[in-house]
Scaffold this motif. Sequence first.
Motif, PDB file in Angstrom:
ATOM      1  N   TYR A 231       2.547  -0.270  -9.912  1.00 35.71           N
ATOM      2  CA  TYR A 231       1.976  -1.589 -10.545  1.00 35.71           C
ATOM      3  C   TYR A 231       1.220  -2.393  -8.972  1.00 35.71           C
ATOM      4  O   TYR A 231       1.338  -3.609  -9.308  1.00 35.71           O
ATOM      5  N   PHE A 232       1.451  -2.058  -8.156  1.00 34.01           N
ATOM      6  CA  PHE A 232       1.137  -2.789  -6.885  1.00 34.01           C
ATOM      7  C   PHE A 232      -0.127  -3.183  -6.850  1.00 34.01           C
ATOM      8  O   PHE A 232      -0.987  -2.827  -7.532  1.00 34.01           O
ATOM      9  N   ALA A 233      -0.513  -4.273  -5.946  1.00 35.81           N
ATOM     10  CA  ALA A 233      -1.623  -4.863  -5.457  1.00 35.81           C
ATOM     11  C   ALA A 233      -2.342  -3.753  -4.542  1.00 35.81           C
ATOM     12  O   ALA A 233      -1.890  -3.204  -3.715  1.00 35.81           O
ATOM     13  N   SER A 234      -3.561  -3.874  -4.600  1.00 32.23           N
ATOM     14  CA  SER A 234      -4.702  -3.237  -3.767  1.00 32.23           C
ATOM     15  C   SER A 234      -5.730  -4.109  -3.243  1.00 32.23           C
ATOM     16  O   SER A 234      -5.885  -5.149  -4.076  1.00 32.23           O
ATOM     17  N   CYS A 235      -5.928  -3.972  -2.080  1.00 25.95           N
ATOM     18  CA  CYS A 235      -7.218  -4.718  -1.359  1.00 25.95           C
ATOM     19  C   CYS A 235      -8.264  -4.277  -1.271  1.00 25.95           C
ATOM     20  O   CYS A 235      -8.384  -2.972  -1.237  1.00 25.95           O
TER      21      CYS A 235
ATOM     22  N   ALA B  51       5.113  -8.595   1.025  1.00 27.00           N
ATOM     23  CA  ALA B  51       4.681  -7.199   1.115  1.00 27.00           C
ATOM     24  C   ALA B  51       3.126  -6.895   1.579  1.00 27.00           C
ATOM     25  O   ALA B  51       2.575  -6.041   1.771  1.00 27.00           O
ATOM     26  N   LEU B  52       2.709  -8.422   1.861  1.00 27.83           N
ATOM     27  CA  LEU B  52       1.209  -8.182   2.550  1.00 27.83           C
ATOM     28  C   LEU B  52       1.146  -8.502   3.986  1.00 27.83           C
ATOM     29  O   LEU B  52       2.116  -9.258   4.515  1.00 27.83           O
ATOM     30  N   SER B  53       0.185  -8.066   4.764  1.00 25.95           N
ATOM     31  CA  SER B  53       0.166  -8.583   6.115  1.00 25.95           C
ATOM     32  C   SER B  53      -1.408  -8.211   6.303  1.00 25.95           C
ATOM     33  O   SER B  53      -2.134  -7.690   5.662  1.00 25.95           O
ATOM     34  N   LEU B  54      -1.924  -8.828   7.520  1.00 27.72           N
ATOM     35  CA  LEU B  54      -3.283  -8.738   8.035  1.00 27.72           C
ATOM     36  C   LEU B  54      -3.534  -7.869   9.129  1.00 27.72           C
ATOM     37  O   LEU B  54      -2.329  -7.450   9.931  1.00 27.72           O
TER      38      LEU B  54
ATOM     39  N   VAL C   6      -1.479  -4.097   2.035  1.00 36.21           N
ATOM     40  CA  VAL C   6      -0.145  -3.986   1.091  1.00 36.21           C
ATOM     41  C   VAL C   6       0.785  -2.878   1.399  1.00 36.21           C
ATOM     42  O   VAL C   6       0.253  -1.999   1.584  1.00 36.21           O
ATOM     43  N   THR C   7       1.932  -3.276   1.478  1.00 37.08           N
ATOM     44  CA  THR C   7       3.060  -2.282   1.690  1.00 37.08           C
ATOM     45  C   THR C   7       3.532  -1.971   0.353  1.00 37.08           C
ATOM     46  O   THR C   7       4.024  -2.665  -0.371  1.00 37.08           O
ATOM     47  N   GLU C   8       2.915  -0.946  -0.334  1.00 35.30           N
ATOM     48  CA  GLU C   8       3.185  -0.807  -1.786  1.00 35.30           C
ATOM     49  C   GLU C   8       4.644  -0.450  -2.122  1.00 35.30           C
ATOM     50  O   GLU C   8       4.798  -1.137  -3.297  1.00 35.30           O
TER      51      GLU C   8
ATOM     52  N   LYS D  69       6.923  -2.139  -1.118  1.00 29.68           N
ATOM     53  CA  LYS D  69       7.403  -3.574  -1.109  1.00 29.68           C
ATOM     54  C   LYS D  69       7.037  -4.511  -2.367  1.00 29.68           C
ATOM     55  O   LYS D  69       7.621  -5.371  -2.960  1.00 29.68           O
ATOM     56  N   CYS D  70       5.757  -4.205  -2.781  1.00 32.79           N
ATOM     57  CA  CYS D  70       5.144  -4.775  -3.601  1.00 32.79           C
ATOM     58  C   CYS D  70       5.621  -4.689  -5.141  1.00 32.79           C
ATOM     59  O   CYS D  70       5.747  -3.797  -5.421  1.00 32.79           O
ATOM     60  N   LYS D  71       5.891  -5.756  -5.881  1.00 31.91           N
ATOM     61  CA  LYS D  71       6.510  -5.631  -7.110  1.00 31.91           C
ATOM     62  C   LYS D  71       5.454  -5.910  -8.426  1.00 31.91           C
ATOM     63  O   LYS D  71       5.706  -5.985  -9.401  1.00 31.91           O
ATOM     64  N   GLY D  72       4.296  -6.071  -7.879  1.00 34.07           N
ATOM     65  CA  GLY D  72       3.011  -6.235  -8.896  1.00 34.07           C
ATOM     66  C   GLY D  72       3.300  -7.526  -9.589  1.00 34.07           C
ATOM     67  O   GLY D  72       2.623  -7.480 -10.867  1.00 34.07           O
ATOM     68  N   CYS D  73       3.576  -8.628  -9.041  1.00 29.86           N
ATOM     69  CA  CYS D  73       3.851  -9.820  -9.723  1.00 29.86           C
ATOM     70  C   CYS D  73       2.441 -10.581  -9.912  1.00 29.86           C
ATOM     71  O   CYS D  73       2.442 -11.505 -10.767  1.00 29.86           O
TER      72      CYS D  73
END
Lengths: 722, 193
Positions: A642-646, A665-668, A679-681, A683-687
Amino acid sequence: MAEKKSTTKKTESKKDTKKVAPVKQEVKKQAAAPAAKPKAEEAPAKSPIDNLAKAEDARIGVFICHCGTNIAGSMDIEAVQEAAKTFPHVAYVDNYKYMCSMPGQTVIHKAIKDHKLTGVVVAACTPRLHEPTFRTATKDGGLNPFRFEMANIRDQNSWVHMHDREGSTDKAKDAIRIAVAKAALLQDLHPKAVPVEKAAMVVGAGVAGMQAALDLAAAGIKTYLIEKDMSIGGRMSQLDKTFPTLDCSQCILTPKMVDVGRSPNIELMTWSEVHEVEGYIGNFDVTIRKKARGVMTPKEAEAKGIVGGGCNGCGDCEGVCPVIKPNEFEIGMKPRKAIYVNHPQVVPLIYTIDFTSCVKCGLCVTACGPEKRAIDLEMKDEFVKVKVGTAILATGYDIFPIENKQEWGYKRYENVISSLEFERLICASGPTGGHLVRPSDGETPKRVGFVLCAGSRDNTGTGKPYCSRFCCMYSLKHAHQIIEKIPGCVPYIFYMDIRSFGKMYEEFYYRIQDEGAKFIRGRVANIIEDKATKNLHVMADDTLLDRPIDMEVDMVVLAAAIQPAADTNRTRKLFGVSCSSDGWLLEAHPKLNPCGTTTAGVFLAGVCQGPKDIPDTVASAEGAASAASIPIHMGEVELEPYFASCIPEKCAGCGMCVNLCPYSALSLVEKDGRTVMQVTEAKCKGCGTCGGFCPGGAIWMNHFTTPQIVAQIDAFLLGGEQ
Amino acid sequence: MARTKGYPEALEKKLHEQRFFREDSNPEFSKKVKTLSRTIPHMCYQCGTCTGSCPSAPRSTYRIRKFMRRVVLGLENEALTDPDLWLCTTCYSCSDRCPRDILPTDVIMTMRNLAFQRDIIPVNFLKTVTAIYASGHGVPNNDVNRAARERLGLTRDPPTTHMYPEYMPAIRKIIDHYKLKANADRIIKEREG
């Protein structure tokens, strides 16, 4: 209408984007479960947006569950089924008595194949209960398991609108229409597998933490056991005897303490606290604060080049220390020095300096001598980083500050003591060598009153609304101990109910009554001290005799309520664990998953989850150890995709999302000469915090995409017109 | 009197009164007391903290816990006809200490009101009504008090209706609105002639 148009447009523009904006999706490891493997191999090169189902091709199957009469009893299933047939994209509708049963699941597999379905909607209970079941059924039918959507028509419908048949039928139609709208736009998703570090952490080294650590260690798992106090054993090491067997608490605990100290797989860290936790199941990076102890262990001394040095527990330092303070282990009833150990049987036998009272005179350094050189008065807190796959919280309890119930006079009347003070006074290694005496004059009491439910079962806001669960039983044990040790001494037990629910507990109650304890069924209203004799008048109602009592006794023992240990709230927040309104840590499910939490990879053991006696605490610890060892033995865990994608083309690289992300979970990163978010998938909890915020709409929330959510809202507000 | 052992009627009645039968309880009474008292008498778990705290209990047969039990079970007649109902001093010790956070004092006051609706009330309470109607005080000031007040450097009368009798009509208006004085006079007359 205008609104609808614009949303539709937005949906289309998103779909356009996906074609030009492939999001890099790395699969770190080929999927874990063999069944998922072929799918995972298809996935790599593709963007998650590429395989977005086109609504116009969607063929959705709707399956309505009766749940016996749970659902069917409160709504018209036939009417719901007829309505569902009219919804856009619906290719097949069926209903069954128990959709989760094997025949029910077979209905789903068969329909997927027979009707070439692209998505499945089950209208039944909650995703929490049966989403995994129906995802498996969807997968068994040949679809990606994430092509499944649930409509909750039981817990949030039939159960709450039990007496409104028409209303619940209409609401079920809406719920299904909304679910179908999303199902038509669902994409194939592929869970990621991440490797699990073959190590575990246990926070708190009372009997629960020790048992959990011993079990994990015995299963071959490297275990870090963190204890904030200087020695292990927790509350149980403060107790004299245990009910109902009357085993000496220290005698049964010491072998476990020694085992913990000796186990090659357990790295024991006393006088330490969890400082920071990062990461996720399989890969928790935990920073531990090793509080400055002022004394080096032999190992630490050797690391500093002092061969054969370090503390050997001889106690020479304690003898010369000029500072005297109350010993917290003895609840202040015995003095200690500024350099001290809690009691003679401590594990590990390493002295500790209380730097808040140490005057740094240096006498202990001299007494320790040039060989050991164990004492370092300038020692500072150290931070140690470890990586673990799973963690168990076993943070235990404190005694409720019973002086808050002023009517019982604790801390105002000398001869009113708490049950834990009684344990120390009756214990042979305690401050009085096991002689129970009145604090006011050192006399042996002949009549002792026991106040049960002291602060428990109290809805006034001052006390605790719950039953503390073990006070009845230890008070019976206390009664036995005074009858045994003080001839002629009578215990008067003031109780509301005696809760002797465990194995051999009721038999123990019988035995204590037979030994001569007097039971008075009435909660103590107040206690009045006789200023001259320091005797206490216990005022209560003998509810069985229907007569008020004024019972003069020599001493009163308050069976005080318990509450979560002081640092519990800080620790639970580090691990992302919730608590209930009374402060006890929240289990994933009170019956079916009592050791798990809502944070994957974090488990609960012992009283931190709720009041427990020793047998239940040890059982809970073994359960937690077993649960915590499973991901480690599996070697890898699947994460929900359920992670975010850019979408890099849309990302302006503003970095606002990076600061908002609660999981770091995010970095530039630099990509094709531009700064974009990554996105470091794992780590992402999909919040969805980032996705909701992104000003450019550059963040794609898998499984909760903007088109999917807009379609759901449209389905509800506009009746499903597309 | 469905169950009978064939005793004389008076004995049957006595036996019946010693037991608790379902038909003795009136659930409406429990609900009514709950609504009027604005507390939660149905939550009583009979721990006895109230009676243990009660200054009246050691000096009388008054048992507040027993009244709470009667409310839980809906024993309307038993509660309202028990003369002990009038022995509460309204000190609120029970309400202070009740672990279930019930206000037993308010439950007693509610039942007194319900009893008064049935003309069940001791005459001394009605005489208090008369006293309030006359002076604004249940216990009016007297010469002993006045002397004591003077010794303490206070005014002979407190700054109440004693000092400001012009407020008495308003107090009488409130009492008359509820027909309290009329009812009190009627009952006193019935009992004392």
